[in-house]
Design an enzyme around this catalytic site. Structure first.
Site: not given
Ligand code: UD1
Length: 423
Positions: A23-24, A93, A117, A305, A327
């Site tokens: 999915k990701n 998202r 979320d 996850d 995370v």
């Molecule tokens: C993706 C996955 C999700 C997984 C996560 C971490 C998809 C669709 N989803 O989510 O299933 O749990 O990676 O492995 O691929 N953050 C910030 N600022 C930003 C971006 C992120 O502060 O601009 C923080 C987020 O709030 C979070 C952390 O960084 O605490 C990790 O987020 P991120 O790795 O970006 O996760 P996603 O890409 O949203």
């Protein structure tokens, strides 16, 4: 009332299960099709709602999308639209991953922000500041991220945290920027490597995929390609952990077991016999699992996850486990539901202490997100009686054929349709 699962505990899971595409990964690969005019074909797409939703998003941007079996064929026009603020975008998202490709192709993007979320706040500051360093002005206006660039140029971008989404958006913008971009402290998830592999086949010049430094030399245009999505490591590990919890014997196929090295090591420490196979792994658990500590971290650390499943395993393990969530800040909220099932668990900030008991006790519980829902079903498999899991639409978003797969392994689970609404 939405659909529910009735899970009857007590059975040992045995047999074989295959997983589909990740999915990701698939959603980002579909977004990457925006980078090249013509028809891109993506195979091994999982049968989950987010795939047709992403198809809707791409159609709204002017692409033609045909979904047939596990194949998605996306035909991107010479000039895609750049406005993604229609309902399909706000429904999930991951649609924010069209931001990078739109900035690259159209030099502008308007992408609606999804709502709140259950697992914690998910800001886009790193996506935005990365795109700004590439030359795009970016701000939030009326619930949308709006980005605009006269010209995109290479830059050195140091991420404060190896965010998966920010790495992907910056990468997909940088492939068509002028000059060299370096992304430092980049995410290293297998899904990022999958995206890099597809982008390279489309003509992108990328070095360092799978390491903390990605170097991208921008090209002028990219070509469509055909790409097979990697297997879903989170779904695969869910079945592996379920096997350990139920003292079962399960072979999982369709995934690269190296993507789960640490998770499989943890299962070994919990007492499972783990066999790595060319396209999967086998878990055999005899006797009660032993307690193990887990700390979630970006890849190659233990995946956030899988934290709910780790809590499920800890809840029935022999001994006390400490689980640390590094995370997503609010990901422990679902522990309340585990406690309803009798788990002896306490959380304090981003730590949880779980004292294992031999058996959980069935109760009605509510899933708040995909993974919490799956963790609760696993807990139901080792609880006395019938556990009612509500709001299973969350689980369906990440696990194709969830009930069929579990039933095939001997799990007792039944889907109860939502009652018809009168009038
Ligand atoms: C993706 C996955 C999700 C997984 C996560 C971490 C998809 C669709 N989803 O989510 O299933 O749990 O990676 O492995 O691929 N953050 C910030 N600022 C930003 C971006 C992120 O502060 O601009 C923080 C987020 O709030 C979070 C952390 O960084 O605490 C990790 O987020 P991120 O790795 O970006 O996760 P996603 O890409 O949203």
């Amino acid at each position: 009332m939405s659909e529910r699962f009735l899970v009857t505990g007590g059975n040992r899971l045995t047999g074989e299960v295959s997983v589909g595409g990740a999915k990701n990964s698939v959603l980002k690969l579909m977004a990457a099709a925006l980078l090249a005019e013509g028809t891109t074909t993506i195979t091994n797409c999982p049968d989950i709602l987010d795939v047709p939703l992403m198809a809707e998003v791409l159609r709204g941007l002017g692409c033609e999308v045909v979904l047939e079996g596990d194949e998605a064929r996306i035909t991107t026009p010479a000039e895609p639209k750049y406005h993604a603020d229609f309902p399909a975008v706000t429904q999930f998202r991951a649609s924010v991953c069209v931001l990078g490709p739109l900035v690259a192709r159209c030099r502008r993007a308007v992408v609606a922000l999804p709502g709140g979320d259950a697992i914690g706040s998910r800001p886009l500051d790193m996506h935005q500041s990365g795109l700004e360093l590439l030359g795009a002005r970016s701000e939030i206006q009326h619930g949308c991220v709006v980005a605009e660039a006269d010209d995109l140029h290479g830059a050195t971008i140091r991420l404060a945290f190896p965010s998966v989404g920010a790495t992907e958006n910056i990468l997909m913008a940088a492939v068509l920027a002028k000059g060299e971009t370096v992304i430092d402290n980049a995410a290293r998830e297998p899904e990022i490597v999958d995206l890099c592999n597809m982008l390279r086949r489309m003509g992108a010049q990328i070095e360092g995929a799978g390491s903390t430094t990605l170097t991208i030399r921008g090209v002028k245009t990219m070509q469509p390609t055909t790409h097979r999505v990697i297997g879903d490591r989170i779904v695969a590990a869910t079945w592996g952990i379920a096997a350990a919890m139920t003292r079962g014997d399960v072979r999982v196929r369709g995934v690269n077991p190296k993507h789960l090295s640490l998770v499989l090591d943890k299962l070994r420490s919990a007492g499972s016999q783990v066999t790595m196979e060319p396209d999967g792994f086998r878990i055999v658990q005899e006797g009660r699992p032993t307690a193990v500590n887990y700390a979630t971290l970006p890849y190659p650390g233990f995946p956030t996850d899988l934290q709910p499943m780790a809590i499920g395993l800890a809840a029935v393990a022999d001994g006390t486990s400490m689980i640390t969530e590094n995370v997503f800040e609010a990901r422990f909220r679902f522990v309340e539901e585990m406690i309803r099932l009798g788990a002896d668990a306490r959380t304090d900030g981003h730590h949880a202490v779980v004292r294992g008991i031999p058996r959980l006790s069935s109760a009605p519980v509510w899933s708040s997100d995909i993974r919490a829902g799956a963790g609760l079903v696993l807990a139901g498999l080792v609880a006395d009686g019938v556990t009612e899991v509500h709001d299973v639409f969350h689980i369906d978003r990440g696990y194709p054929r969830f009930v069929e797969n579990l039933t095939g392994l001997g799990g007792m689970i039944e889907r109860v349709p939502a009652p018809a609404v009168a009038g």
